[in-house]
Scaffold this active site. Sequence first.
Site, PDB file in Angstrom:
ATOM      1  N   HIS A 189      32.662  29.507  44.076  1.00 55.89           N
ATOM      2  CA  HIS A 189      32.698  28.914  42.790  1.00 55.89           C
ATOM      3  C   HIS A 189      33.187  27.342  42.847  1.00 55.89           C
ATOM      4  O   HIS A 189      33.994  27.155  43.446  1.00 55.89           O
ATOM      5  CB  HIS A 189      33.280  29.609  41.713  1.00 55.89           C
ATOM      6  CG  HIS A 189      34.824  29.631  41.908  1.00 55.89           C
ATOM      7  ND1 HIS A 189      35.331  30.358  42.748  1.00 55.89           N
ATOM      8  CD2 HIS A 189      35.785  28.877  41.047  1.00 55.89           C
ATOM      9  CE1 HIS A 189      36.569  30.341  42.490  1.00 55.89           C
ATOM     10  NE2 HIS A 189      36.914  29.395  41.778  1.00 55.89           N
ATOM     11  N   HIS A 228      34.616  26.541  46.535  1.00 54.11           N
ATOM     12  CA  HIS A 228      35.833  27.465  47.145  1.00 54.11           C
ATOM     13  C   HIS A 228      35.725  28.659  46.765  1.00 54.11           C
ATOM     14  O   HIS A 228      34.999  29.151  45.891  1.00 54.11           O
ATOM     15  CB  HIS A 228      37.134  26.514  46.823  1.00 54.11           C
ATOM     16  CG  HIS A 228      37.426  26.499  45.300  1.00 54.11           C
ATOM     17  ND1 HIS A 228      36.868  25.554  44.313  1.00 54.11           N
ATOM     18  CD2 HIS A 228      38.054  27.119  44.431  1.00 54.11           C
ATOM     19  CE1 HIS A 228      37.314  25.526  43.196  1.00 54.11           C
ATOM     20  NE2 HIS A 228      38.190  26.489  43.163  1.00 54.11           N
ATOM     21  N   ARG A 230      48.380  38.814  48.068  1.00 54.63           N
ATOM     22  CA  ARG A 230      48.249  37.468  48.142  1.00 54.63           C
ATOM     23  C   ARG A 230      48.442  37.271  46.550  1.00 54.63           C
ATOM     24  O   ARG A 230      47.800  37.820  45.906  1.00 54.63           O
ATOM     25  CB  ARG A 230      47.132  36.692  48.929  1.00 54.63           C
ATOM     26  CG  ARG A 230      47.024  35.441  48.374  1.00 54.63           C
ATOM     27  CD  ARG A 230      45.696  34.669  48.930  1.00 54.63           C
ATOM     28  NE  ARG A 230      45.769  33.245  48.667  1.00 54.63           N
ATOM     29  CZ  ARG A 230      45.057  32.425  47.809  1.00 54.63           C
ATOM     30  NH1 ARG A 230      44.294  33.401  47.052  1.00 54.63           N
ATOM     31  NH2 ARG A 230      45.042  31.438  47.483  1.00 54.63           N
ATOM     32  N   ASP A 246      35.239  24.643  40.114  1.00 61.92           N
ATOM     33  CA  ASP A 246      35.928  25.189  38.903  1.00 61.92           C
ATOM     34  C   ASP A 246      35.090  24.252  37.696  1.00 61.92           C
ATOM     35  O   ASP A 246      35.103  22.790  37.872  1.00 61.92           O
ATOM     36  CB  ASP A 246      37.265  24.651  38.756  1.00 61.92           C
ATOM     37  CG  ASP A 246      38.260  25.335  39.742  1.00 61.92           C
ATOM     38  OD1 ASP A 246      37.801  26.698  40.086  1.00 61.92           O
ATOM     39  OD2 ASP A 246      39.188  25.110  40.388  1.00 61.92           O
TER      40      ASP A 246
END
Length: 365
Positions: A235, A291, A301, A237
């Site tokens: 996607h 990204h 994570r 941002d």
Amino acid sequence: MAIDCITSIPMMPQPPTQETTKEQEQQQPLVFDASVLRHQLHIPSQFIWPDEEKACLDEPELFVPFIDLGGFLSGDPVAATEASRLAGEACQKHGFFLVVNHGIDQRLICDAHLYMEHFFGLPLSQKQRAQRKPGEHCGYASSFTGTDKNSSPALVKDYLCSKMGKEFEQFGKVYQDYCDAMSNLSLGIMELLGMSLGVGRACFREFFEENSSIMRLNYYPPCQKPDLTLGTGPHCDPTSLTILHQDQVGGLQVCVDNEWHSIKPDLNAFVVNVGDTFMALSNGRYKSCLHRAVVNSQTTRKSLAFFLCPRSDKVVSPPCELVDNLSPRLYPDFTWPMLLEFTQKHYRADMKTLEAFANWLRKSN
């Protein structure tokens, strides 16, 4: 400042029993309990990504510059010139860079990670006290949502206390302080971007002085088949600027020239990237880049993401210095809520979001 404090986990539900048919599997309600899911070998078909979008966990590292904000923010002209040059080069290539000597208290960053660990370690029933309900914008959820319009200076703390109880007051204060710190840092970065674009330090700082921003806590538990799924899909941002702090577990990947690259974690740095709204403000000179986040089979994570957005009534229009005969206007005027609605209801954010949004606006008018 308006903040949407959202928590996120990869969408990996309970596996079906041997008697469950594929059709029944797709109809079963999905339960996101990381304490259970992290050990399961079966991934339901709806969460297996197409072959062409499946991640490689060991992508080559992307070169992103480390920009020392200390000298820039203190007014050192030599440091400002160098920081401006590095930021401009990175933003024209892919829109990602790292900032160090940013002035954010390391204790605050550590506390933000510790309280996130505490929250996600709670039993599912307790976390669901903060479950985001339909029509609401704040809360515990499995995916990104929008921004809350309440401008209370203690929005985050008040929200968490109202949902989780008074015992979460310190928890809420940490994230309120963190959001305030990120808002201040983002304004400094906007000065840097204004200087690098030749429109002056004050231009974008003033535009974002009263911002409507989003705070998101990302939690990606281990997945036993990490090559089949993603923590967050590819996607761009839609927001203006993202300031991300990663833990020491890698997972952020960026697509540059049609190839995926990783960005190595650094506890002393924030990852900064340009979003679609700022790409429009720069008249396309700075890039909003695709990204994603990958998961692994061993280690959870976590990351802290702050998304800078303009106040809802601000008109996104590039400064006149960035528009001329050689660089005509690329995108029509819009407001942040208009783009947010487009990406939530009409279009999945990707590398062509702004182009599609501009066409949608023209058709709507």
